[in-house]
Scaffold this motif. Structure first.
Motif, PDB file in Angstrom:
ATOM      1  N   ILE A   1       0.827  -1.210   0.000  1.00 13.22           N
ATOM      2  CA  ILE A   1       0.000   0.000   0.000  1.00 13.22           C
ATOM      3  C   ILE A   1       0.861   1.260   0.000  1.00 13.22           C
ATOM      4  O   ILE A   1       0.345   2.358   0.202  1.00 13.22           O
ATOM      5  CB  ILE A   1      -0.950   0.013   1.216  1.00 13.22           C
ATOM      6  CG1 ILE A   1      -0.161  -0.072   2.532  1.00 13.22           C
ATOM      7  CG2 ILE A   1      -1.966  -1.116   1.131  1.00 13.22           C
ATOM      8  CD1 ILE A   1      -1.028   0.086   3.772  1.00 13.22           C
TER       9      ILE A   1
ATOM     10  N   GLU B   1       2.328   2.917  -2.411  1.00 15.34           N
ATOM     11  CA  GLU B   1       2.010   3.884  -3.452  1.00 15.34           C
ATOM     12  C   GLU B   1       0.646   4.538  -3.240  1.00 15.34           C
ATOM     13  O   GLU B   1       0.347   5.557  -3.867  1.00 15.34           O
ATOM     14  CB  GLU B   1       2.044   3.197  -4.823  1.00 15.34           C
ATOM     15  CG  GLU B   1       3.363   2.502  -5.147  1.00 15.34           C
ATOM     16  CD  GLU B   1       4.524   3.483  -5.201  1.00 15.34           C
ATOM     17  OE1 GLU B   1       4.272   4.646  -5.577  1.00 15.34           O
ATOM     18  OE2 GLU B   1       5.649   3.090  -4.864  1.00 15.34           O
ATOM     19  N   ARG B   2      -0.183   3.981  -2.380  1.00 12.34           N
ATOM     20  CA  ARG B   2      -1.529   4.528  -2.172  1.00 12.34           C
ATOM     21  C   ARG B   2      -1.610   5.468  -0.986  1.00 12.34           C
ATOM     22  O   ARG B   2      -2.653   6.084  -0.752  1.00 12.34           O
ATOM     23  CB  ARG B   2      -2.520   3.379  -1.965  1.00 12.34           C
ATOM     24  CG  ARG B   2      -2.411   2.276  -3.001  1.00 12.34           C
ATOM     25  CD  ARG B   2      -3.434   1.192  -2.757  1.00 12.34           C
ATOM     26  NE  ARG B   2      -3.160  -0.005  -3.544  1.00 12.34           N
ATOM     27  CZ  ARG B   2      -3.948  -1.065  -3.610  1.00 12.34           C
ATOM     28  NH1 ARG B   2      -5.069  -1.077  -2.903  1.00 12.34           N
ATOM     29  NH2 ARG B   2      -3.621  -2.113  -4.347  1.00 12.34           N
TER      30      ARG B   2
ATOM     31  N   ARG C   1      -0.942   8.734   1.321  1.00 15.74           N
ATOM     32  CA  ARG C   1      -0.516  10.134   1.365  1.00 15.74           C
ATOM     33  C   ARG C   1       0.454  10.311   2.528  1.00 15.74           C
ATOM     34  O   ARG C   1       0.600   9.435   3.375  1.00 15.74           O
ATOM     35  CB  ARG C   1      -1.727  11.052   1.518  1.00 15.74           C
ATOM     36  CG  ARG C   1      -2.700  10.989   0.338  1.00 15.74           C
ATOM     37  CD  ARG C   1      -3.706  12.129   0.413  1.00 15.74           C
ATOM     38  NE  ARG C   1      -4.502  12.030   1.635  1.00 15.74           N
ATOM     39  CZ  ARG C   1      -5.654  11.375   1.711  1.00 15.74           C
ATOM     40  NH1 ARG C   1      -6.136  10.742   0.647  1.00 15.74           N
ATOM     41  NH2 ARG C   1      -6.324  11.343   2.848  1.00 15.74           N
TER      42      ARG C   1
ATOM     43  N   PHE D   1      -7.861   5.785   5.934  1.00 13.20           N
ATOM     44  CA  PHE D   1      -7.373   5.116   4.721  1.00 13.20           C
ATOM     45  C   PHE D   1      -8.395   4.081   4.283  1.00 13.20           C
ATOM     46  O   PHE D   1      -9.015   3.408   5.119  1.00 13.20           O
ATOM     47  CB  PHE D   1      -6.029   4.437   5.007  1.00 13.20           C
ATOM     48  CG  PHE D   1      -5.479   3.654   3.848  1.00 13.20           C
ATOM     49  CD1 PHE D   1      -4.963   4.297   2.730  1.00 13.20           C
ATOM     50  CD2 PHE D   1      -5.488   2.265   3.869  1.00 13.20           C
ATOM     51  CE1 PHE D   1      -4.471   3.570   1.661  1.00 13.20           C
ATOM     52  CE2 PHE D   1      -4.986   1.527   2.813  1.00 13.20           C
ATOM     53  CZ  PHE D   1      -4.471   2.193   1.698  1.00 13.20           C
TER      54      PHE D   1
ATOM     55  N   VAL E   1      -9.175   0.909   1.165  1.00 11.44           N
ATOM     56  CA  VAL E   1      -8.596   0.074   0.127  1.00 11.44           C
ATOM     57  C   VAL E   1      -9.617  -0.983  -0.285  1.00 11.44           C
ATOM     58  O   VAL E   1     -10.376  -1.488   0.544  1.00 11.44           O
ATOM     59  CB  VAL E   1      -7.290  -0.592   0.611  1.00 11.44           C
ATOM     60  CG1 VAL E   1      -7.543  -1.503   1.799  1.00 11.44           C
ATOM     61  CG2 VAL E   1      -6.604  -1.347  -0.512  1.00 11.44           C
TER      62      VAL E   1
END
Length: 450
Positions: free
Chosen positions: A10, A12-13, A15, A142, A144
């Motif tokens: 995760i 790259e996902r 912030r 977050f 996903v």
């Protein structure tokens, strides 16, 4: 039903604020775990094992650990509970006592129901949403998408971190009933040795040929993978030389620590090259293990390798009071080659992927497999070079890795037959013992830890 696990990246996902929060959670959980393990060690050393408990509120009050109060208490509770379970399992003799984890190790935090929700997303997926705390005023932190329906997913997840990379892992029920490894082996145990050998694929793992099967399949690194590893090894050695020189010129008090910003920058570059090499090795292990399992017969034989012993540093040699050459440089090169191939990971991946294809795995005795001839069983052999085995007993010359794979297949047959005979002998012994009735032994209270 089979419980399976998954792990997704995760990094790259995330912030920056999400990565910072997860890093704080993971760091705080690791601190709590280390504090509890240290506490257990002191109690056991003082003979107070009965006082071991999973309470953690007093640790938040310690000087220098005030930052733990800023982390959701559920995370600290989970870390303390896991450390307590590990310590109790060690006291019961089920595993070794847990060790403390440093910052350079892969660390994680366990998330339970209070900090996330799972919502259905279509017919074959779900949305996992993680919150910043467990209060009524919590905010979404977050989200996903997962390719499993909510009913399949477990009630807890784990976020782990190694360096700058973050991973989300969990478990799910795939609804598939798999036959156990023992049941599969028992279903073939009635066959004769010759018939059973036709259902076995032996695998030899090595440096030059990471995978060699008794069926003739050879798997090695692709030219691109080998070149990538060679390039990263060269780059790492270059950075290590520069870092060593900077530490020497700076006069570091501890040569293992970086005391300046430039030294820390170089250490980060070395860690980055290590991560790239690890990615190449992991990718190869996945590719090779799947290829092997698909091509293998119903039973896969592996060597039970003692990799920790195989990669030990060369011992010093003495003649009287004088030290002599012990080929330490060559042994270090061999150790690097063994670790670079990741033989242990290859074996682990083969074992867990064999379950998906309904195949059994067996680990057999590894000693002398490279010097035993599979045809005559003689150890009167010679290795004129790494790839060749010459048998003095029958005069046959063949490839050493292919011969070792066939020896592993033969040992797998012997292992299955001996295990089946042992099970029969054990059942017969149980029946004879029933003739004499013995009174139940008295219960023994648990002794205090020493």
């Amino acid at each position: 039903m089979a419980i399976r696990g998954f792990c997704i990246s995760i990094s790259e996902r995330l912030r920056s604020n999400q990565a910072t929060t997860f890093a704080q959670w993971i760091g705080a959980s690791n601190v709590m775990r280390n504090q509890k393990i240290g506490e257990y060690r002191e109690l056991l050393a003082d003979g107070k094992g009965s006082e071991i408990a999973q309470g953690y509120s007093h640790i938040k009050k310690l000087q220098g650990l005030e930052f733990l109060r800023e982390v959701p208490v559920q995370l600290l509770r989970n870390a303390a509970s896991a450390a307590f379970s590990d310590a109790e399992a060690a006291r019961a003799g089920l595993r070794k006592f847990p060790k403390m984890k440093g910052r350079h190790k892969k660390r994680s935090v366990l998330l339970t129901r209070e900090l996330f929700i799972i919502e259905p997303l279509g017919e074959h997926g779900s949305l996992l949403t993680i919150f910043d705390n467990a209060t009524k005023k919590r905010q979404k932190l977050f989200s996903v998408k997962l390719p499993y329906i909510p009913e399949q997913l477990a009630k807890q997840f784990r976020i782990s971190r190694q360096g700058a990379k973050f991973y989300l892992s969990g478990s799910y029920d795939d609804g598939v009933v798999n036959t156990s490894n023992e049941a599969l082996l028992r279903s073939y145990a009635h066959l004769s040795d010759e018939e059973l050998l036709c259902h076995v694929t032996g695998i030899d793992r090595g440096v030059v040929r990471p995978i060699q099967t008794s069926d003739g399949l050879t798997i090695t690194y692709s030219p691109e993978e080998a070149e990538s590893l060679r390039r990263q090894v060269k780059k790492k050695a270059h950075y290590q030389r520069i870092l060593a020189r900077k530490k020497r010129l700076n006069g570091n008090k501890n040569r293992h620590k970086c005391e300046t910003a430039k030294q820390r920058k170089l250490a980060a570059k070395i860690a980055k090259t290590d991560a790239k090499m690890a990615d190449v090795r992991k990718g190869f292990a996945h590719r090779a293990s799947k290829q092997v399992v698909i091509a293998a017969k119903p039973i896969i034989g592996l060597e039970d390798l003692n990799l920790k012993g195989m990669t030990k540093r060369a011992k010093p040699k003495q003649e009287g009071r004088r030290f002599v050459k012990n080929n330490a440089h060559a042994k270090s090169g061999l150790n690097r080659s063994l670790l670079n191939v990741a033989l242990g990971r290859l074996g682990d991946f083969i074992k867990y992927k064999a379950v998906d294809y309904g195949k059994a795995t067996v680990e057999v005795w590894a000693a002398h497999s490279s010097m035993t001839h599979h045809v005559c069983g003689s150890r009167d052999t010679a290795r004129p070079d790494q790839a060749t085995l010459m048998c003095h007993h029958c005069g046959v010359v063949e490839n050493a890795d292919e011969n070792a794979a066939k020896v592993v297949a033969q040992r797998t047959v012997t292992y299955i037959k001996e295990s089946a005979f042992a099970d029969q002998a054990k059942s017969r012994k149980t029946i004879t013992r029933r003739k004499k009735k013995v009174a139940d032994p008295p219960l023994v209270c648990e002794l205090a830890s020493v």
